[in-house]
Write a protein that holds these residues in place. Structure first.
Motif, short mmCIF file in Angstrom:
data_model
loop_
_atom_site.label_atom_id
_atom_site.label_comp_id
_atom_site.label_asym_id
_atom_site.label_seq_id
_atom_site.Cartn_x
_atom_site.Cartn_y
_atom_site.Cartn_z
N GLU A 144 0.49 12.64 23.60
CA GLU A 144 1.10 13.39 24.70
C GLU A 144 0.19 14.49 25.22
O GLU A 144 0.05 14.68 26.44
N GLU A 145 -0.43 15.24 24.33
CA GLU A 145 -1.28 16.35 24.76
C GLU A 145 -2.48 15.85 25.54
O GLU A 145 -2.88 16.46 26.55
N GLU A 146 -3.07 14.76 25.09
CA GLU A 146 -4.23 14.20 25.80
C GLU A 146 -3.83 13.68 27.18
O GLU A 146 -4.56 13.84 28.15
N LEU A 147 -2.66 13.07 27.27
CA LEU A 147 -2.16 12.63 28.57
C LEU A 147 -1.96 13.82 29.50
O LEU A 147 -2.34 13.78 30.68
N SER A 175 6.71 7.11 23.64
CA SER A 175 7.32 6.25 24.65
C SER A 175 8.26 7.05 25.55
O SER A 175 8.34 6.79 26.76
N ALA A 176 8.97 8.01 24.98
CA ALA A 176 9.85 8.86 25.79
C ALA A 176 9.04 9.69 26.78
O ALA A 176 9.43 9.87 27.94
N THR A 185 4.37 1.86 28.92
CA THR A 185 3.96 1.66 27.53
C THR A 185 3.50 0.22 27.37
O THR A 185 4.27 -0.72 27.58
N GLN A 186 2.24 0.05 26.98
CA GLN A 186 1.71 -1.29 26.71
C GLN A 186 1.38 -1.36 25.22
O GLN A 186 0.66 -0.50 24.69
N ALA A 187 1.91 -2.36 24.55
CA ALA A 187 1.80 -2.46 23.09
C ALA A 187 0.65 -3.36 22.68
O ALA A 187 0.63 -4.55 23.03
N HIS A 238 8.55 -2.75 27.50
CA HIS A 238 7.12 -2.63 27.23
C HIS A 238 6.35 -3.76 27.92
O HIS A 238 6.88 -4.85 28.13
N SER A 239 5.09 -3.51 28.21
CA SER A 239 4.12 -4.56 28.50
C SER A 239 3.56 -4.99 27.15
O SER A 239 3.21 -4.15 26.31
N VAL A 240 3.45 -6.29 26.93
CA VAL A 240 3.09 -6.78 25.61
C VAL A 240 1.98 -7.81 25.73
O VAL A 240 2.00 -8.68 26.60
#
Length: 296
Positions: A144-147, A175-176, A185-187, A238-240
């Motif tokens: 989160e911090e890097e984003l 994810s939240a 979110t891509q897994a 999610h994108s998977v």
């Protein structure tokens, strides 16, 4: 079979399901990608560091598909992190793919102890998407911090954050944050394969595929444990991008659009989270710890 799409924060449509080619050798990649296209896949995830971009491009050209029908994503490696390095690395990827654009281009790692270099590379990606040669840009393995820092520095929110995510490492907080900021979110390692291949001593209890909750749900639907886990990802939005080089497994993995999990079943799988990642901690990776570079 119609694979559903998801809409990125710049209105680009991405297939929710694709093929990952991490750890696929150059010799295996062309056949795997062709098998995926034949099975209905239209999304392939590669990276400069995988050393198989050329084979992904070869498979696309051999497929006879139109470029507009296929979603191709790749990633910039740490050794090219700076503004100019990102532009150079991107051109190299296009050349190896044999394409004039990619649909999604990501920073492969955050490199937190060299984050000024990371921010320089992110600014390069922001210029690339403006040029239209990448339809969308994003990141991988960011927290989160890097984003927040990447967004604050440029005013551009990544379209995607590709992260380790499977039933034993669900990344709920991250994810939240993604949902709050419009980041998909891509897994990667979506069925938990990293818990098997990233250790010299894999243990059954560390493998989501053998957990009783997963196997019981699989029996209920007449599906494999992998299919249940992949369906769980789809239910969560999610994108998977599961990886396989075996044709039968490639076909099996995508055969998940004829059933749906109940809310209770989704909650049961959510409850398997251990909070332990199977892959390397992204905080540990930088050019100071990884000397690998991408040849031109």
């Amino acid at each position: 079979m119609a694979i559903p799409t998801l809409t990125l924060n710049n209105a680009v449509e991405i297939p929710a399901f694709g093929l990952g080619v991490y750890r696929a050798s150059a010799e295996e990649t062309t056949g795997a990608v062709l098998a995926a296209f034949e099975a209905g896949y239209r999304h392939v995830d590669t990276a400069a560091a995988y050393s198989n971009e050329e084979q992904v491009g070869e498979a696309f050209r051999a497929s006879g598909l139109d470029r507009s029908d296929v979603f191709i994503e790749s990633k910039l490696w740490l050794s090219d992190y700076t503004y100019d390095g990102a532009l150079h690395g991107f051109e190299r990827s296009l050349r190896k793919l044999g394409m004039d654009h990619v649909d999604l281009y990501l920073l492969h790692q955050p490199a937190p102890d060299e984050f000024e270099r990371t921010l320089g590379a992110w600014k390069g990606l922001c210029e690339i998407v403006k040029s239209g040669r990448a339809r969308a840009v994003g990141v991988s393995n960011f927290n989160e911090e890097e984003l927040k820092r990447a967004i604050d520095e440029t005013g551009v929110t990544p379209a995607v954050n590709q992260v380790e995510l499977h039933p034993f490492f669900t990344q709920k907080k991250l994810s939240a944050f993604h949902r709050e900021h419009g980041i998909l979110t891509q897994a990667w390692s979506p069925i938990g394969g990293v818990n098997r291949y990233f250790t010299e001593d894999p243990k059954p209890e560390d493998d989501p595929l053998t957990h009783p909750t997963i196997t019981q749900i699989a029996q209920r639907y007449g599906k494999s444990p992998a299919q249940v886990i992949l369906r769980w990802h789809i239910e969560l939005g999610h994108s998977v991008i599961p990886k396989s080089v075996h044709t039968a497994r490639i076909r099996e993995n995508v055969d998940i659009f004829d059933f749906a999990l109940s809310a209770e079943e989704i909650a049961f799988i959510d409850g398997l989270d251990t909070g332990r990642r199977g892959g390397p901690d992204p905080k540990s990776l930088s050019t100071k710890t990884v000397s690998f570079t991408i040849p031109d």
